[in-house]
Scaffold this motif. Sequence first.
Motif, PDB file in Angstrom:
ATOM      1  N   ASP A 123     -33.312 -17.727  23.222  1.00 28.69           N
ATOM      2  CA  ASP A 123     -32.410 -18.196  24.275  1.00 28.69           C
ATOM      3  C   ASP A 123     -30.938 -17.936  23.952  1.00 28.69           C
ATOM      4  O   ASP A 123     -30.090 -17.940  24.847  1.00 28.69           O
ATOM      5  CB  ASP A 123     -32.601 -19.695  24.508  1.00 28.69           C
ATOM      6  CG  ASP A 123     -33.985 -20.016  25.037  1.00 28.69           C
ATOM      7  OD1 ASP A 123     -34.269 -19.650  26.196  1.00 28.69           O
ATOM      8  OD2 ASP A 123     -34.779 -20.614  24.293  1.00 28.69           O
ATOM      9  N   ASN A 124     -30.619 -17.723  22.652  1.00 24.41           N
ATOM     10  CA  ASN A 124     -29.252 -17.458  22.201  1.00 24.41           C
ATOM     11  C   ASN A 124     -28.280 -18.540  22.670  1.00 24.41           C
ATOM     12  O   ASN A 124     -27.132 -18.268  22.998  1.00 24.41           O
ATOM     13  CB  ASN A 124     -28.780 -16.076  22.689  1.00 24.41           C
ATOM     14  CG  ASN A 124     -27.561 -15.599  21.908  1.00 24.41           C
ATOM     15  OD1 ASN A 124     -27.438 -15.868  20.707  1.00 24.41           O
ATOM     16  ND2 ASN A 124     -26.649 -14.928  22.583  1.00 24.41           N
ATOM     17  N   ASP A 125     -28.764 -19.787  22.723  1.00 23.05           N
ATOM     18  CA  ASP A 125     -27.926 -20.899  23.163  1.00 23.05           C
ATOM     19  C   ASP A 125     -28.489 -22.173  22.544  1.00 23.05           C
ATOM     20  O   ASP A 125     -29.586 -22.601  22.903  1.00 23.05           O
ATOM     21  CB  ASP A 125     -27.932 -21.008  24.696  1.00 23.05           C
ATOM     22  CG  ASP A 125     -27.085 -22.159  25.216  1.00 23.05           C
ATOM     23  OD1 ASP A 125     -26.469 -22.876  24.396  1.00 23.05           O
ATOM     24  OD2 ASP A 125     -27.039 -22.347  26.447  1.00 23.05           O
ATOM     25  N   LEU A 139     -28.725 -19.148  16.095  1.00 21.22           N
ATOM     26  CA  LEU A 139     -28.368 -18.272  17.216  1.00 21.22           C
ATOM     27  C   LEU A 139     -28.850 -16.840  16.996  1.00 21.22           C
ATOM     28  O   LEU A 139     -29.148 -16.129  17.957  1.00 21.22           O
ATOM     29  CB  LEU A 139     -26.851 -18.283  17.419  1.00 21.22           C
ATOM     30  CG  LEU A 139     -26.259 -19.556  18.032  1.00 21.22           C
ATOM     31  CD1 LEU A 139     -24.741 -19.522  17.971  1.00 21.22           C
ATOM     32  CD2 LEU A 139     -26.734 -19.737  19.460  1.00 21.22           C
ATOM     33  N   THR A 162     -20.629 -30.010  27.172  1.00 16.61           N
ATOM     34  CA  THR A 162     -21.460 -28.995  26.523  1.00 16.61           C
ATOM     35  C   THR A 162     -20.872 -27.607  26.751  1.00 16.61           C
ATOM     36  O   THR A 162     -20.902 -26.743  25.858  1.00 16.61           O
ATOM     37  CB  THR A 162     -22.909 -29.067  27.042  1.00 16.61           C
ATOM     38  OG1 THR A 162     -23.441 -30.361  26.750  1.00 16.61           O
ATOM     39  CG2 THR A 162     -23.783 -28.016  26.370  1.00 16.61           C
ATOM     40  N   ASP A 163     -20.315 -27.371  27.927  1.00 14.60           N
ATOM     41  CA  ASP A 163     -19.634 -26.093  28.182  1.00 14.60           C
ATOM     42  C   ASP A 163     -18.467 -25.895  27.215  1.00 14.60           C
ATOM     43  O   ASP A 163     -18.193 -24.777  26.768  1.00 14.60           O
ATOM     44  CB  ASP A 163     -19.139 -26.033  29.624  1.00 14.60           C
ATOM     45  CG  ASP A 163     -20.271 -25.888  30.637  1.00 14.60           C
ATOM     46  OD1 ASP A 163     -21.357 -25.423  30.235  1.00 14.60           O
ATOM     47  OD2 ASP A 163     -20.074 -26.260  31.810  1.00 14.60           O
ATOM     48  N   GLN A 205     -25.264 -33.354  22.516  1.00 15.05           N
ATOM     49  CA  GLN A 205     -25.431 -31.981  22.024  1.00 15.05           C
ATOM     50  C   GLN A 205     -26.316 -31.956  20.776  1.00 15.05           C
ATOM     51  O   GLN A 205     -27.146 -31.059  20.623  1.00 15.05           O
ATOM     52  CB  GLN A 205     -24.054 -31.361  21.738  1.00 15.05           C
ATOM     53  CG  GLN A 205     -23.230 -31.080  22.984  1.00 15.05           C
ATOM     54  CD  GLN A 205     -22.608 -32.332  23.592  1.00 15.05           C
ATOM     55  OE1 GLN A 205     -22.355 -33.325  22.905  1.00 15.05           O
ATOM     56  NE2 GLN A 205     -22.364 -32.296  24.894  1.00 15.05           N
ATOM     57  N   TYR A 226     -29.938 -29.956  20.707  1.00 10.82           N
ATOM     58  CA  TYR A 226     -30.193 -28.948  19.669  1.00 10.82           C
ATOM     59  C   TYR A 226     -31.454 -29.291  18.873  1.00 10.82           C
ATOM     60  O   TYR A 226     -32.292 -28.419  18.592  1.00 10.82           O
ATOM     61  CB  TYR A 226     -28.970 -28.856  18.753  1.00 10.82           C
ATOM     62  CG  TYR A 226     -29.150 -27.948  17.560  1.00 10.82           C
ATOM     63  CD1 TYR A 226     -29.436 -26.594  17.725  1.00 10.82           C
ATOM     64  CD2 TYR A 226     -29.021 -28.436  16.261  1.00 10.82           C
ATOM     65  CE1 TYR A 226     -29.592 -25.762  16.630  1.00 10.82           C
ATOM     66  CE2 TYR A 226     -29.171 -27.616  15.163  1.00 10.82           C
ATOM     67  CZ  TYR A 226     -29.459 -26.273  15.350  1.00 10.82           C
ATOM     68  OH  TYR A 226     -29.612 -25.449  14.264  1.00 10.82           O
ATOM     69  N   ARG A 256     -19.665 -24.811  23.868  1.00  6.65           N
ATOM     70  CA  ARG A 256     -19.987 -23.387  23.843  1.00  6.65           C
ATOM     71  C   ARG A 256     -18.738 -22.520  23.627  1.00  6.65           C
ATOM     72  O   ARG A 256     -18.836 -21.378  23.167  1.00  6.65           O
ATOM     73  CB  ARG A 256     -20.673 -22.985  25.150  1.00  6.65           C
ATOM     74  CG  ARG A 256     -22.074 -23.565  25.330  1.00  6.65           C
ATOM     75  CD  ARG A 256     -22.752 -22.981  26.561  1.00  6.65           C
ATOM     76  NE  ARG A 256     -24.121 -23.464  26.721  1.00  6.65           N
ATOM     77  CZ  ARG A 256     -24.491 -24.394  27.600  1.00  6.65           C
ATOM     78  NH1 ARG A 256     -23.586 -24.956  28.397  1.00  6.65           N
ATOM     79  NH2 ARG A 256     -25.750 -24.771  27.688  1.00  6.65           N
TER      80      ARG A 256
END
Length: 469
Positions: free
Chosen positions: A311-313, A306, A288-289, A257, A261, A292
Motif C-alpha cells: 500500500d506504500n502508506d 514503506l 493524518t494528512d 495514527q 499503523y 503524511r
Amino acid sequence: MNITFHGAAGTVTGSQHLVEVNGRKIMLDCGLFQGKRKEAFERNRHECCPAGEIDCLVLSHAHIDHSGRIPCLVKNGFDGNIFCTSATRDLCEVMLMDSAFIQEKDVEFVNRRRHKKGQRLFEPLYTRGDVTRAMQQFIGIGYNRRHQLLPGIHLTLVDAGHMLGSAHVLLDIDDNQTGRQRRLVFSGDIGRPGIPIIRDPVPITDGADILIMESTYGNRLHPPYPESEREMERIVNDTVKRGGSLLIPAFAVGRTQQLVYTLHKLHSNGRIPDLPIFVDSPLATRTTDIFRLHLELYDADVREFLLTDDDNDPFGFGRLQYTMAVAQSKALNSLKVPAIIISASGMLEGGRILHHLRNRISDSRNTILITGWQAPNTLGRRLVEGEQTVRIYGEEYPLRARVETLTGFSGHADREGLLAFVRNMNNRPRHTFVVHGEEESSASLAQALRDELNLDNVIVPEPLQSFPL
C-alpha cells in the motif's frame, strides 16, 4: 529570573508557565484545561496570563492541553511571535480550528437553553476567526537550530519523541541580574523509545541549570510496546470470536495514527481477521494528512515498512476507511458484522465516539479499548474505574461491553523513562520543578529525583505559585 506556574501544576492539563527574565516575559505553552465541564469553562476563561504583557510564546507541541488557549491569548491582546516546530504549526492549524468549531457549537447549544430562561448568553472562548489571526503569529523552526528569541536569550528545540513535531525547549539566557549564563530546559511531554512512527526522544546531555519537567506517569511503568501489539492482536481476535465490534476512543493526533499503523501491520501479517476498520473522526483524518507530509520525522521502522508494504502508506490499507460525512458515521451504527471503530475524543468527553458508545456499550459481545491517559471526572476515567452505569447525552446506559486498557501505546515516558531523562544529563539541574501530573504522580517522581538521583531543590509547584531564581 522568576517562573510562575499558571497551568499543569498539580494536574495534567492546561500547560502554561511564565518565565520573566531581563525585563521580558516568555510563555511556555498555552494549553486548555480539561476536566469537569463547569470548572474547565471557568478556568479556561480566567486563568490566562495578562496577554498584552507577554513578549513571545514557545510551544512544545500541538496537543490541545498545551496549545488550546493560544487563540484566546491572541484575542486578549497578545501580538508576539509563537515559536514551535513546523510540524507543530501545521497540526495546530487543524486542531485549533476544530477546537474553535466545537466551542462555537457548544455555546450555541447552551445559549438556546439560556435564551429561553432569560439568562445571560455565553460567548465561546474563541472563534475560528481568532484561530486564523493566531496562526499568522506562528514561526516554525527546525530541530537543533539555535535561534535568537530575544536579546540575550536563545532558543533550541530538541526532538522530544512524544508526537509528531514535539520538542524539548532549551533557553540559553544571559541573565542580566546575576551576570551569568543560565540554561532553562522545559521538557514538554517526554516521549518513549521504541513506540511506532516517530523517532526516539533525544537526551539533553549538556544538562540544565533550571528544569521544568512533566510527570504524567511519574509513579507507573508501561509494558514494552511489542507486548501491547500482541495484546491488541488478542483483543481483536477475542472480540471477533464473540461476534462483537471493537470500539477505540483515541486522540485524533498521535494515538489514532499509532493504532492505524499497528492494525495495518497486524492485518498485513495475517494476525487479525479480515474485518472492516473505520477511522471516524474528521480531525483525525485531517491530521493524518499532515503526518503524511512530514516523512522526515518518521523512525527507521516506518521507513523500512514503506519499502516493503504494497500500500506504500502506513496510514492506509484495503480494509481501512476514513469517514468524514455525518451520514457515513451514522451508518456505522447499523453494521451487523464485527468491525473496529477508532473515533475521538480520546477521553470520551465529546465527538462521534459518544454516539458509537451509546449504541454498543450495553452489548456484552463488544469491547471498549482504552489506550491513553484519562483525566479525572471524564467518562473515560469512569469506564476505566469500573462504573457499571454511565450517563451519555443525559441518559443512563448499563455497561455490559468488556473494557480493556492498554498503556503500551502511550506517547509519554513512564517513571523509568522520566528518571532516565534526568540521569542522561551530565550537568544536573540546580532547580527542578515537577509539573504536568496528578498529585500522586508528581510527588512520587519528585521523591525519586531526590532519592535516586540526589537532586536538590526539587519542587512540585502549586497553581499560580511563583519562584524567584
